[in-house]
Design an enzyme around this catalytic site. Structure first.
Site, short mmCIF file in Angstrom:
data_model
loop_
_atom_site.label_atom_id
_atom_site.label_comp_id
_atom_site.label_asym_id
_atom_site.label_seq_id
_atom_site.Cartn_x
_atom_site.Cartn_y
_atom_site.Cartn_z
N HIS A 1 0.86 -1.20 0.00
CA HIS A 1 0.00 0.00 0.00
C HIS A 1 0.88 1.24 0.00
CE1 HIS A 1 -3.97 1.95 1.19
NE2 HIS A 1 -3.10 2.95 1.27
N GLN B 1 -9.92 9.39 -4.51
CA GLN B 1 -9.61 10.08 -3.25
C GLN B 1 -10.79 10.91 -2.74
OE1 GLN B 1 -6.31 10.82 -1.10
NE2 GLN B 1 -8.29 10.94 -0.07
N HIS C 1 -9.35 1.71 0.39
CA HIS C 1 -9.21 2.28 1.71
C HIS C 1 -10.54 2.04 2.42
CE1 HIS C 1 -5.96 4.24 -0.38
NE2 HIS C 1 -5.63 5.01 0.65
N ASP D 1 2.71 3.43 2.76
CA ASP D 1 1.64 4.38 2.53
C ASP D 1 2.16 5.71 2.00
OD1 ASP D 1 -1.47 4.82 3.15
OD2 ASP D 1 -0.41 6.67 3.62
N GLU E 1 -11.07 3.97 7.49
CA GLU E 1 -9.88 4.70 7.97
C GLU E 1 -10.36 5.86 8.83
OE1 GLU E 1 -5.76 6.80 6.37
OE2 GLU E 1 -7.33 6.26 4.93
N HIS F 1 1.44 5.42 -1.88
CA HIS F 1 0.95 6.55 -2.68
C HIS F 1 2.15 7.27 -3.28
CE1 HIS F 1 -3.34 6.54 -1.26
NE2 HIS F 1 -2.78 5.92 -0.24
#
Length: 442
Positions: A73, A168, A226, A325, A229, A75
């Site tokens: 995971h 997102q 996701h 992440d 969270e 970004h």
């Protein structure tokens, strides 16, 4: 020196006296045509034959060899975008999203590509050769996908980059979000992302889950969302994801990232949710560094840790892996892309410090990650599989976790792609002068 009964393959590489996490005693690794042809002790004649065939010889000398690290995971589109003039002052997830929204408006595809490439170089140097990267494909985002598609092609053959189309901003906050997610899949993303807990209402969150699976079925793609969270124990979209996975036959093809709300579940609820995930073949990726930063920010003492409960999930039969992440962005102002460091932090932050728990942390950044990314027989130190591996300056998994040692050699398909020098220190003053060795029994 054969592979599965095939004709003899000339030796390309010989690693002598290596230790493996799942075997007792030293072994030799013989590589031909980019694959492991032998994993086990070789006799003197076999070693001599390999040398005569011109094989490169690497002396492991009792050090640990592991399969490549897997970051399940990441970004990369936001990597290295930390702006000291516009930081995440509260340290919360919500402000991080707001900061990223402002920052992405000023980014170009060229900047995203350069930043992502640099961090991927760090990751490869640290032995990570498989990464699943979530890419912001919201209509308001810059064209990060073009940059990451280019990077995926650049890195091919060295580091496998899987791209997740990540909405997102959700699917129901602004028009065009669902269409943007579909368009990203049509351009070549590997998995469908999601963020159901970010929708304005629970009903829209449930619709979000269904939409994600509709698109996954349309493109015959895996799901990596996701999920939950948040610190809110009422957030239970993991159950919805497990239900959809079971009803649509997507078992083994769904991964949920973060799942931090589970840290606030009571024992009975956690047991029920973990069982649902295990029965539906849904995996979980915890991101301990960023979870430690973002969660529990609004708690009065005592402050919750806010990481998915790794031990309870694994005990229930859920496959759990770890992710970095973020690296130097609106959510995490630290990070170097080193999955051993992520595993070390996860062990400490998650109270996973019993001997067997520590020894098992290595699997969360190797084998478990490979299972969630469905690498299958393309991964692992076994005869016939690609000769991808890392030689660590450590003797066992726990020492590797403690020292975060040099990656002495990183190999892909039998070819060295990175190397590091052993870390050494020396005392030069009057007290016990000489070399300092941080390993035990050396």
């Amino acid at each position: 020196m054969q592979t599965h009964g095939a004709a003899p393959v000339p030796a390309q590489l010989l690693v002598r006296d290596a230790l493996l996490a799942d075997r007792n005693g030293p072994v030799d690794l013989l590589v031909g045509d980019g694959r492991f042809t032998r994993v086990g002790p070789l006799d003197a004649r076999e070693v001599a034959t390999a040398r005569a065939q011109g094989a490169r010889v690497v002396e492991a000398a009792g050090r640990l060899v592991v399969p490549p690290f897997v970051d399940a995971h990441m970004h990369l589109d936001s990597a290295l975008t930390l702006d000291p003039a516009d930081p995440n002052r509260s340290g919360t997830l919500g402000e991080g999203i707001a900061v990223w929204s402002r920052r992405r408006a000023r980014l170009t595809g060229k900047q995203i590509l350069a930043n992502a490439r640099e961090v991927l170089r760090w990751m490869v140097a640290a032995g990570t050769l498989h990464v699943r990267c979530h890419v912001d494909v919201s209509p308001g985002a810059p064209d990060a996908l073009s940059a990451l598609l280019e990077l995926r092609d650049e890195a091919r053959g060295v580091c496998d980059v899987q791209l997740v189309a990540f909405p997102q901003d959700g699917l129901y906050r602004e028009p065009g979000q669902r269409e943007a997610l579909r368009a990203a899949m049509a351009r070549g993303c590997d998995a469908v992302g999601g963020i159901p807990h970010h929708e304005p209402t629970p009903a829209q969150g449930e619709a979000h889950v269904r939409d994600v699976f509709d698109i996954a079925q349309e493109f015959d793609a895996d799901v990596d969302a996701h999920c939950d969270e948040t610190d809110d124990p009422g957030s239970r979209f993991a159950v919805s994801m497990a239900r959809e996975a079971a009803e649509r036959g997507w078992q083994g093809r769904v991964v949920l990232g973060h799942c931090t709300a589970m840290a606030a579940y009571d024992a009975a609820l956690l047991g029920e949710v973990a069982a649902r995930l295990a029965d539906s073949g849904v995996g979980v990726v915890a991101n301990p560094m960023v979870n430690a930063v973002l969660q529990g920010r609004n708690d009065a003492a005592p402050v919750r840790r806010g990481m998915a409960p790794i031990a309870a999930l694994r005990e229930a039969g859920v496959t759990v892996a770890l992710g970095q992440d973020s690296v130097l962005d609106a959510w995490l102002p630290l990070g170097v892309g080193d999955m051993l460091a992520v595993a070390q932090f996860g062990a400490l932050f998650g109270h996973l410090t019993g001997h067997q728990q520590l020894a098992g942390m290595l699997d969360l950044v190797t084998g478990s990650g490979a299972r969630l990314l469905r690498l299958d027989d393309r991964y692992g130190i076994a005869e016939g599989r690609p000769a991808d591996f890392v030689l660590l300056d450590a003797r066992d998994p726990i020492e590797a976790l403690r020292l975060l040692p040099a990656r002495l050699h990183v190999f892909r398909h039998g070819h060295e792609i990175a190397r590091s020098s052993p870390a050494r220190a020396r005392l030069t003053g009057p007290f016990a002068p000489g070399e300092v060795v941080f390993g035990r029994d050396r």
